[in-house]
Scaffold this motif. Structure first.
Motif, short mmCIF file in Angstrom:
data_model
loop_
_atom_site.label_atom_id
_atom_site.label_comp_id
_atom_site.label_asym_id
_atom_site.label_seq_id
_atom_site.Cartn_x
_atom_site.Cartn_y
_atom_site.Cartn_z
N GLN A 75 40.39 65.43 27.75
CA GLN A 75 39.57 64.36 28.31
C GLN A 75 38.16 64.35 27.75
OE1 GLN A 75 40.71 61.98 30.40
NE2 GLN A 75 42.75 62.91 30.22
N ASN A 76 37.82 65.32 26.87
CA ASN A 76 36.44 65.44 26.35
C ASN A 76 35.43 65.46 27.50
OD1 ASN A 76 37.41 65.44 23.78
ND2 ASN A 76 36.31 63.63 23.11
N THR A 77 35.74 66.26 28.51
CA THR A 77 34.92 66.25 29.72
C THR A 77 34.72 67.68 30.22
OG1 THR A 77 35.77 64.07 30.33
CG2 THR A 77 34.78 65.38 32.10
N HIS A 78 33.52 67.96 30.74
CA HIS A 78 33.38 69.20 31.49
C HIS A 78 32.92 68.87 32.90
CE1 HIS A 78 29.22 69.26 29.68
NE2 HIS A 78 28.86 69.98 30.71
N TYR A 79 33.25 69.77 33.80
CA TYR A 79 33.14 69.50 35.23
C TYR A 79 32.31 70.58 35.92
CZ TYR A 79 37.26 66.64 34.22
OH TYR A 79 38.14 65.73 33.69
N LEU A 80 31.77 70.21 37.07
CA LEU A 80 31.18 71.19 37.97
C LEU A 80 31.74 70.92 39.36
CD1 LEU A 80 29.15 73.56 38.18
CD2 LEU A 80 27.48 71.88 38.98
N GLN A 81 32.63 71.80 39.80
CA GLN A 81 33.16 71.73 41.16
C GLN A 81 32.21 72.46 42.08
OE1 GLN A 81 35.96 70.12 42.43
NE2 GLN A 81 35.11 70.72 44.42
N MET A 82 31.70 71.78 43.08
CA MET A 82 30.70 72.35 43.99
C MET A 82 31.29 72.36 45.40
SD MET A 82 27.24 70.56 42.53
CE MET A 82 27.71 68.93 43.06
N ASN A 83 31.46 73.53 45.95
CA ASN A 83 32.01 73.70 47.30
C ASN A 83 30.95 74.32 48.21
OD1 ASN A 83 34.55 72.77 46.39
ND2 ASN A 83 35.18 74.86 45.85
N ASN A 84 31.16 74.16 49.50
CA ASN A 84 30.24 74.74 50.49
C ASN A 84 28.79 74.41 50.16
OD1 ASN A 84 29.37 76.17 52.75
ND2 ASN A 84 29.44 78.15 51.68
N LEU A 85 28.54 73.15 49.93
CA LEU A 85 27.20 72.72 49.52
C LEU A 85 26.18 72.98 50.61
CD1 LEU A 85 28.24 69.50 47.64
CD2 LEU A 85 26.78 71.30 46.68
N LYS A 86 24.97 73.30 50.17
CA LYS A 86 23.86 73.60 51.06
C LYS A 86 22.71 72.63 50.79
CE LYS A 86 25.00 78.53 50.78
NZ LYS A 86 24.49 79.89 50.46
N PRO A 87 21.83 72.42 51.78
CA PRO A 87 20.70 71.51 51.53
C PRO A 87 19.87 71.93 50.32
CG PRO A 87 20.93 71.91 53.87
CD PRO A 87 21.91 72.82 53.19
N GLU A 88 19.78 73.21 50.04
CA GLU A 88 19.00 73.67 48.89
C GLU A 88 19.67 73.36 47.56
OE1 GLU A 88 19.93 75.48 51.57
OE2 GLU A 88 20.43 77.56 50.99
N ASP A 89 20.89 72.85 47.58
CA ASP A 89 21.54 72.39 46.35
C ASP A 89 21.11 70.98 45.98
OD1 ASP A 89 24.54 73.97 47.52
OD2 ASP A 89 23.17 74.72 45.99
N THR A 90 20.34 70.33 46.83
CA THR A 90 19.87 68.98 46.56
C THR A 90 19.02 68.97 45.31
OG1 THR A 90 19.93 68.31 48.88
CG2 THR A 90 18.43 67.10 47.41
N ALA A 91 19.40 68.13 44.35
CA ALA A 91 18.71 68.07 43.06
C ALA A 91 19.33 66.98 42.20
CB ALA A 91 18.81 69.41 42.33
N MET A 92 18.64 66.69 41.10
CA MET A 92 19.25 65.91 40.03
C MET A 92 20.00 66.90 39.14
SD MET A 92 19.52 62.78 38.90
CE MET A 92 18.05 61.82 39.30
N TYR A 93 21.25 66.62 38.88
CA TYR A 93 22.08 67.51 38.06
C TYR A 93 22.28 66.89 36.68
CZ TYR A 93 23.14 70.54 41.98
OH TYR A 93 23.03 71.45 43.00
#
Length: 121
Positions: A75-93
């Motif tokens: 798929q010419n794609t890379h992924y970031l699976q994010m689990n158990n997200l926390k408010p401190e994960d808030t950001a531009m990725y």
């Protein structure tokens, strides 16, 4: 020349999950180093997850056990699976790419335009 396009950012409640995608183009995309960085307001951009050909994956301590970086060459794609997200994960990725030799990355980095992740408490 490599071009990167992120998608998947959203607003979620704490404890939720998201999967970010980075679609890449260019003849060398699948052989390169791939990563995800993030930047919160007023803070420096930081690397959170990396894939280096021949060296595997590594993660920032703040996301270990919660985030997983992966790629799909078909798929010419890379992924970031994010689990158990926390408010401190808030950001531009941002997704990121550099040319690779086994175990190392080189050359100028390429960046996507960013996708916003907001985690509410």
């Amino acid at each position: 020349q490599v071009q990167l396009q992120e998608s998947g950012g959203a607003s979620v409640a704490a404890g939720g999950s998201l999967r970010l995608s980075c679609a890449g183009s260019g003849p060398y995309y699948n052989t390169g180093c791939m990563a995800w960085f993030r930047q919160a307001p007023g803070k420096e951009r930081e690397g959170v997850a990396f894939i280096t050909p021949g060296a595997g994956t590594r993660y920032d301590d703040s996301v270990k056990g919660r985030f997983t970086i992966s790629k799909d060459n078909a798929q010419n794609t890379h992924y970031l699976q994010m689990n158990n997200l926390k408010p401190e994960d808030t950001a531009m990725y941002y997704c990121w790419w550099r040319h690779a030799v086994p175990g190392n990355c080189y050359g100028d980095p390429y960046w996507g335009q960013g996708t916003q992740v907001t985690v509410s408490s």
